[in-house]
Enzyme design. Structure first.
Site, PDB file in Angstrom:
ATOM      1  N   TYR A  64       0.776  -1.162   0.200  1.00 49.29           N
ATOM      2  CA  TYR A  64      -0.015   0.089   0.212  1.00 49.29           C
ATOM      3  C   TYR A  64       0.828   1.326  -0.088  1.00 49.29           C
ATOM      4  CZ  TYR A  64      -4.968  -0.329  -0.014  1.00 49.29           C
ATOM      5  OH  TYR A  64      -6.301  -0.690  -0.405  1.00 49.29           O
ATOM      6  N   GLU A  66      -0.465   4.698  -0.331  1.00 49.02           N
ATOM      7  CA  GLU A  66      -1.165   5.949  -0.833  1.00 49.02           C
ATOM      8  C   GLU A  66      -0.502   7.401  -0.523  1.00 49.02           C
ATOM      9  OE1 GLU A  66      -4.931   5.904   1.527  1.00 49.02           O
ATOM     10  OE2 GLU A  66      -5.583   4.245   0.468  1.00 49.02           O
ATOM     11  N   ASP A 241      -6.974  14.175 -24.007  1.00 49.93           N
ATOM     12  CA  ASP A 241      -6.849  13.000 -23.848  1.00 49.93           C
ATOM     13  C   ASP A 241      -5.956  12.030 -24.856  1.00 49.93           C
ATOM     14  OD1 ASP A 241      -7.109  10.104 -23.414  1.00 49.93           O
ATOM     15  OD2 ASP A 241      -9.296  10.149 -22.931  1.00 49.93           O
ATOM     16  N   THR A 270      -3.347   6.700 -21.718  1.00 53.95           N
ATOM     17  CA  THR A 270      -3.166   5.221 -21.031  1.00 53.95           C
ATOM     18  C   THR A 270      -1.754   4.991 -21.382  1.00 53.95           C
ATOM     19  OG1 THR A 270      -3.825   4.388 -23.357  1.00 53.95           O
ATOM     20  CG2 THR A 270      -5.542   4.605 -21.535  1.00 53.95           C
ATOM     21  N   LYS A 273      -1.447   1.409 -24.978  1.00 51.39           N
ATOM     22  CA  LYS A 273      -1.868   1.419 -26.349  1.00 51.39           C
ATOM     23  C   LYS A 273      -0.891   1.604 -27.317  1.00 51.39           C
ATOM     24  CE  LYS A 273      -6.276   3.517 -25.018  1.00 51.39           C
ATOM     25  NZ  LYS A 273      -7.573   2.476 -24.940  1.00 51.39           N
ATOM     26  N   ARG A 279      -1.232  -2.016 -18.904  1.00 52.54           N
ATOM     27  CA  ARG A 279      -2.429  -1.538 -18.466  1.00 52.54           C
ATOM     28  C   ARG A 279      -2.237  -0.349 -17.576  1.00 52.54           C
ATOM     29  NH1 ARG A 279      -5.594  -3.958 -21.897  1.00 52.54           N
ATOM     30  NH2 ARG A 279      -7.218  -2.255 -21.407  1.00 52.54           N
TER      31      ARG A 279
END
Ligand code: PLP
Length: 478
Positions: A64, A66, A241, A270, A273, A279
């Site tokens: 974790y 954060e 985007d 992203t 692609k 991903r």
């Protein structure tokens, strides 16, 4: 025979998985076999490198973290700091951005981070200043109620879905459509191109808080300098985007007016692609929005995925190598060769061609819906996806288009002559498929008739074409 490092790594990993749940190991092996055999023309997919894939499968997944680099809400994040900083630094260098936030888990998340960073900057911060408080917890109930209403009452102008825009740009089935009062700009019905005068007119009338550019199915370049001027003329924040074409920006195929980074206030993408990474998502911005963007977790994101950030660092390091620019140029050369091959054989293409990585075929020219064409091609070993065309009479489900893209086949090494063969195979299937009928004799938008022998012949030709371009040639699973 001694195995190379990549074969050893993947074989060992599968062995370890097989000892616990053999069906998962089998599915992973089968997926590689399927990917090796299919002529993949999905414009949004690619093949990440073995190094990128391996960077994801490890104990970073357990952590974790954060917070942001050096400022975590959990102890023991020094190694996560290392990979997150590496990914962010590579992204900043690669794209020439002042700030990079590499935590978004996907493209939709990156867009949510950007939307909320803009809302925080343009709506929330002024409200806090007006109320003379530092944080939302200090607002009175009445001021908090008023701020929530104001946050939910903002306007966004983005590209329409049928012109190639994305669901996350303010469309009702997505949270962005529920958050924003959205209006769309389309493309010129005669040319299929963005009409900047019309965008400016829509912006003047609608006065959006956010002007969004970027697309999933528009086969041309967008002039981001002009779009920024339009945004400035109405006081909108300009967001791009670049999920689909980030690889072309990274590879310096899109430069000057066509590189979004110098023109936009905020850029999302992203990483999986055309950029060919794991991903995931990413946000780039200038110093003005950096603090708000860094609040993406916990604003709209769960804890970061350190294993994916490690893989982003690897993929971005790869994209900084000189050969990535060559790869990016070959993506576009291949898309243009594919478009020319299709046009020469009589296909109808939206905008008449392409100057990026994708081609949109209007299959109504073959008398088919997108759904029929997609399935007929799939039967023939060619993997594509159906997509609406501008003003599509068949709607978003059946559609009239087939979207194809070249990032994945270019990664395998296919070039212009193989693109011409691909065009020939596609045209053969599409020109010999006819629409089918429902049981009651009415025309069907889904059913189609294609001679199975022809589908088998084309499948064989597609796999022969691929046999000279092995996928993951360094990986032998035995
Ligand atoms: N933005 C654009 C332009 C896209 O094309 C996509 C995915 O297709 C996304 C965002 C969403 O990306 P993800 O599937 O990673 O959430």
């Amino acid at each position: 025979m001694s195995l190379n490092a990549e074969s050893t790594a993947f074989r060992s990993a599968l062995e370890v998985i097989r000892a616990v749940e053999p069906r998962v190991a089998d599915a992973i092996g089968a997926e590689l076999a399927d990917q090796r055999e299919s002529l993949k023309l999905i414009a949004s997919e690619n093949y990440a490198s073995p190094a990128t894939l391996l960077a994801m499968g490890n104990w970073f997944s357990d952590k974790y973290a954060e917070g942001t680099i050096g400022r975590r809400f959990y102890a023991g994040c020094q190694n996560v700091d290392t990979v997150e900083a590496l990914a962010a630094d590579h992204a900043k260098e690669l794209f020439g951005a002042a700030h990079a936030y590499v935590q978004p888990h996907s493209g939709i998340d990156a867009n949510l981070v950007a939307f909320w960073a803009i809302l925080a900057d343009r709506v929330e911060s002024p409200a806090l200043r007006k109320a003379q408080v530092r944080q939302v917890n200090d607002l009175t109930e009445a001021d908090w109620f008023a701020l929530r209403r104001e946050l939910g009452n903002q306007r966004m102008l983005g590209m329409s879905l049928d012109a190639g825009g994305h669901l996350t740009h303010g469309f009702r089935p997505n949270i962005s459509g529920k958050m924003f009062d959205q209006r769309s700009y389309g493309t010129d019905p005669a040319t299929g191109l963005v009409d900047y005068d019309k965008v400016a007119e829509a912006a003047r009338e609608f006065k959006p808080l956010i002007l969004v550019a970027g697309y999933s199915a528009y086969p041309r370049k967008v002039n981001f300098r002009i779009m920024r001027e339009i945004a400035d003329s109405v006081g909108a924040t300009f967001m791009v985007d670049m999920a689909h074409f980030a690889g072309l920006v990274a590879g310096k195929v899109f430069t000057g007016d066509f590189d979004p980074v110098p023109h936009a206030h905020i850029v999302t993408t992203t990483t999986h692609k055309s950029l060919r990474g794991p991903r995931g998502g990413m946000v780039l911005c200038g110093p003005e929005l950096a603090d708000q963007v860094d609040r993406g977790c916990p604003m709209v994101l769960g804890g970061p995925l350190p294993h994916v950030m490690a893989a982003k660092a690897v993929a971005l390091a790869e994209a900084r190598r000189p050969d990535f620019a060559d790869y990016a140029q070959r993506i576009v050369d291949n898309a243009q060769a594919l478009a020319e091959g299709l046009l020469r054989r009589g296909a109808k293409l939206v905008t008449g061609g392409t100057d990026n990585h994708l081609v949109l075929i209007d299959v109504s020219g073959y008398g088919l819906t997108g759904r029929q064409a997609e399935q007929a091609l799939l039967d023939s070993g060619i993997v594509t996806n159906r997509n609406a065309v501008p003003q599509d009479p068949n709607g978003a489900w059946y559609t009239s288009g087939i979207r194809i893209g070249t990032p994945a086949l270019t990664t395998r090494g296919l070039g212009a002559s193989e693109m011409d063969t691909t065009a020939e195979l596609m045209h053969t299937v599409l020109s010999q498929t006819t629409p089918g009928a429902n049981a009651d004799g009415t025309p069907s938008k889904a059913k189609y008739v294609l001679d199975p022998a022809l589908a088998e012949t084309v499948s064989k030709q597609a796999s022969d074409l691929l046999s000279s371009f092995p996928l993951y040639p360094s990986v032998d699973l035995g």
